[in-house]
Write a protein that holds these residues in place. Structure first.
Motif, short mmCIF file in Angstrom:
data_model
loop_
_atom_site.label_atom_id
_atom_site.label_comp_id
_atom_site.label_asym_id
_atom_site.label_seq_id
_atom_site.Cartn_x
_atom_site.Cartn_y
_atom_site.Cartn_z
N TYR A 92 0.84 -1.19 0.00
CA TYR A 92 0.00 0.00 0.00
C TYR A 92 0.88 1.25 0.00
O TYR A 92 1.88 1.31 0.73
CB TYR A 92 -0.89 0.03 1.23
CG TYR A 92 -1.74 -1.20 1.44
CD1 TYR A 92 -2.99 -1.32 0.85
CD2 TYR A 92 -1.28 -2.26 2.22
CE1 TYR A 92 -3.77 -2.45 1.05
CE2 TYR A 92 -2.05 -3.39 2.43
CZ TYR A 92 -3.29 -3.49 1.83
OH TYR A 92 -4.05 -4.60 2.01
N ILE B 281 0.42 5.20 0.97
CA ILE B 281 -0.56 5.93 1.76
C ILE B 281 -0.10 7.37 1.95
O ILE B 281 1.11 7.67 1.96
CB ILE B 281 -0.75 5.25 3.13
CG1 ILE B 281 -1.06 3.77 2.94
CG2 ILE B 281 -1.84 5.90 3.95
CD1 ILE B 281 -1.09 2.98 4.23
N GLU C 65 -5.47 6.04 0.81
CA GLU C 65 -4.71 5.01 0.11
C GLU C 65 -4.48 5.49 -1.32
O GLU C 65 -5.39 5.49 -2.16
CB GLU C 65 -5.47 3.69 0.14
CG GLU C 65 -4.67 2.51 -0.35
CD GLU C 65 -5.44 1.20 -0.19
OE1 GLU C 65 -5.84 0.63 -1.22
OE2 GLU C 65 -5.65 0.79 0.96
#
Length: 639
Positions: free
Chosen positions: A409, A411, A418
């Protein structure tokens, strides 16, 4: 004879002792000694007629006592000339669990309304003439009774327990107080507006004499009401029974306060309960995870999302929780994931600036499915358009799944947005998942910090070239070139080697039974058909597999008979030795070892015989024993 019989009896008893199973003797342990009563009678008054007036009770312990679990009992004795004795009287201090006697607290039991406003009022006690109170007793199921024993000759006047510098002693004296001591029964609040909003389970290691709040574990509370709260009415508890923190002072409405308390690094629970631990406020209970790898980070409630998460900015002060350094949030919208190398010795995650303008990566975070509570935070730097940034996993606290499934991910700096995410699974060894021409593909070309490209197979070793047909690596010979065979040459699809191409100007015409190969320009033989073949000689036939002539197989009628003990092989028409066995069943007959059969039969018979004899001996054991005794007595030494 008696001596012999005695010896035999001892031998049999000994054998029975060793053979018989042993059973443990069950014994009941003595009842444990109950602890001393925490409540004591500090003052009392009894009339000359044997009617009690009041009893003053004191909590001499450090814990609260439930009033409903205690009772008062009175016993009477008879003076000379009394006709009967008043029965024992007992009454419970409360009919339900409505109150508690706090440590150092007093309660009053009044008889026949002698003390107005007493906690416990008892009425209608009738005492026989010439009776006196012989015993006052405080009773509880889990404690020894507290007894005050008296005799008929003792003066029935108000008495009090003497009190020294360190507490009450064991002797009574005349009561000289004008009023009795009585404190309110304690009732725990059913709810609390306080809430746990942050905790620091693994505090930073600070310099000596650094007294800042972030240098020790703490729990932060918030008053979720508009009125001030007396903090002494609650205490902080953790999963460890002995770990608690008492509070004091007033906390204004909508304000924060932190209290130091030792928290375990491996995770646990934190909650609030009343100051004596009678009521646990479940609405305040919060769980926190393992903080061993999060030194200096706080488990904090984000009021904007009502979600708990880790923050690198603890705030053990009267301020809201903080999740950034105070700088504006970086949305990191220009960044994208570019390459993920998970199943390699050098694991890394690559991101790049997908925009046409320079972009800051300050505060942008990377997380994985294996480490969602841990983030890698980028430092403050600018990334040019198309520039790559490589994060080596070995230099972070992140964890990448190697061979199964995983997710990466990207972020924003506040951890709330996200920006990009990519999942993968079953990655081959020494491959990466790379973005090539806008498409994510598994490639053997691992290119950290460089433009990605697709490679379906791993590179061949030096001195080898990949065969475009078989996809295998073939060794390069001296006459071959892995790039180009050169003019007048071609690469064989079967061998991967270079071959010369025959020149068309110097070609010799092919024979009538040949044709020219268009790939190599050479002559090749035509496959002859049966219509152009030379007929076979008499006694021969054409083999359909090879198209050649061969001698015809001689018919069985003209064959020479096989010798005795032989047979004709139907496949070759040759004679062969007859194989012993069942010709129809297709296996040889093997002679049985009669000696082994006989031995097995005798063993089986012997076993059955032993079992039969054993059964007979058991069934007629008394008869056999009687016969043996008679034989024994008939012998000369048996008398």
């Amino acid at each position: 004879m008696r001596l012999l019989k005695y010896a035999v009896s001892v031998l049999i008893a000994t054998l029975m002792l060793f053979v018989a199973p042993a059973y443990s003797i069950e014994t009941s342990p003595p009842s444990p000694l109950l602890p001393q009563s925490p409540l004591i009678i500090t003052a009392y008054s009894v009339g000359q007629d044997g009617v009690p007036h009041y009893i003053e009770i004191y909590n001499n312990s450090s814990t609260v006592q439930s009033v409903a679990e205690w009772s008062v009992a009175l016993e009477w004795g008879a003076r000379t000339g009394a006709s009967s004795v008043t029965p024992v009287f007992s009454t419970q201090l409360a009919s339900n669990n409505s109150g508690f006697i706090t440590p150092g607290g007093y309660t009053i039991v009044s008889f026949n309304d002698v003390v107005p406003g007493a906690h416990v009022q008892v009425s209608g006690i009738a005492v026989e003439s010439l009776n006196y109170v012989s015993k006052l007793s405080l009773q509880h199921a889990n404690y020894r009774p507290y007894d005050r024993v008296m005799t008929a000759s003792m003066t029935q006047t108000p008495m009090r327990l003497n009190r020294g510098a360190s507490g009450y002693v064991t002797t009574y004296g005349a009561e000289d107080r004008e009023t009795l001591w009585m404190t309110e029964w304690y009732a725990a609040p059913e709810t609390t507006p306080l809430r746990v909003v942050e905790m620091l389970p693994n505090s930073d290691v600070c310099q000596p004499f650094d007294a800042s709040a972030a240098c020790a574990d703490y729990v932060k509370l918030y008053n979720n009401s508009d009125t001030a709260i007396d903090l002494s009415t609650v205490r902080i508890r953790t999963g460890t029974a002995s770990t608690m923190a008492a509070l004091e002072g007033l906390l204004p409405g909508r304000a924060y306060v932190s209290a130091p308390i030792n928290l375990t690094n491996s995770g646990g629970w934190v909650w609030l309960e009343d100051s004596y631990g009678i009521v646990r406020y479940e609405s305040t209970m919060v769980a926190y995870g393992d903080s061993a790898s999060k030194r200096g980070q706080a488990w904090s409630l984000d009021s904007s999302t009502a979600q708990w998460r880790w923050t690198a900015y603890p705030t053990p002060y009267d301020t809201p929780n903080q999740f950034t350094d105070g700088s504006p949030v970086n949305e990191c919208s220009a960044l994208r994931l570019s390459e993920i190398a998970a199943n390699t010795n050098r694991q890394f995650i690559e991101v790049y600036n997908a925009s046409a303008e320079p972009a800051s990566v300050r505060g942008c975070q990377l997380q994985t499915n294996r480490s969602q509570e841990v983030s890698y935070v980028f430092d403050d730097r600018m990334v040019q358009p198309g520039e790559f940034v490589v994060v080596e996993i070995a230099h972070t606290s992140l964890t990448l799944t190697k061979t199964t499934s995983g997710t990466v991910y990207l972020i924003s700096s506040d951890g709330q947005s996200e920006v990009d995410a990519r999942s993968y699974e079953n990655m081959s060894e020494n491959t990466s998942l790379a973005l090539v021409d806008g498409v994510w593909r598994t490639t053997f070309a691992i290119t950290p910090g460089q433009v990605n490209h697709y490679q379906e197979y791993p590179a061949c070793a030096e001195g080898y070239v990949r065969n475009p047909t078989t996809k295998r690596c073939n060794k390069i010979t001296a006459s071959t070139s892995p790039v180009d065979c050169g003019p007048g040459r071609y690469r064989s699809a079967e061998t991967g080697r270079c071959r010369n191409i025959a020149s068309a100007t110097s070609q010799v015409p092919c024979r009538a039974d040949q044709y020219r190969n268009p790939e190599t320009n050479r002559c090749r033989n035509l496959t002859s058909t049966s219509s152009t073949l030379t007929p076979c000689k008499p006694g021969q036939e054409r083999n359909p597999a090879t198209n050649r002539c061969r001698a015809m197989a001689t018919s069985a009628s003209s064959l020479k008979p096989c010798a005795a003990g032989q047979e004709r092989n139907p496949a070759t028409n040759r004679c062969r030795k007859v194989a012993s066995g069942d010709a129809q069943a297709g296996f040889k007959v093997v002679d049985t070892d009669e000696v082994k059969d006989r031995a097995a039969s005798w063993l089986a018979l012997a076993g059955v015989s032993v079992l039969a004899l054993g059964y007979a001996a058991w069934e007629w054991r008394r008869e056999v024993y009687g016969a043996l005794v008679k034989v024994f007595d008939a012998l000369p030494f048996g008398k």
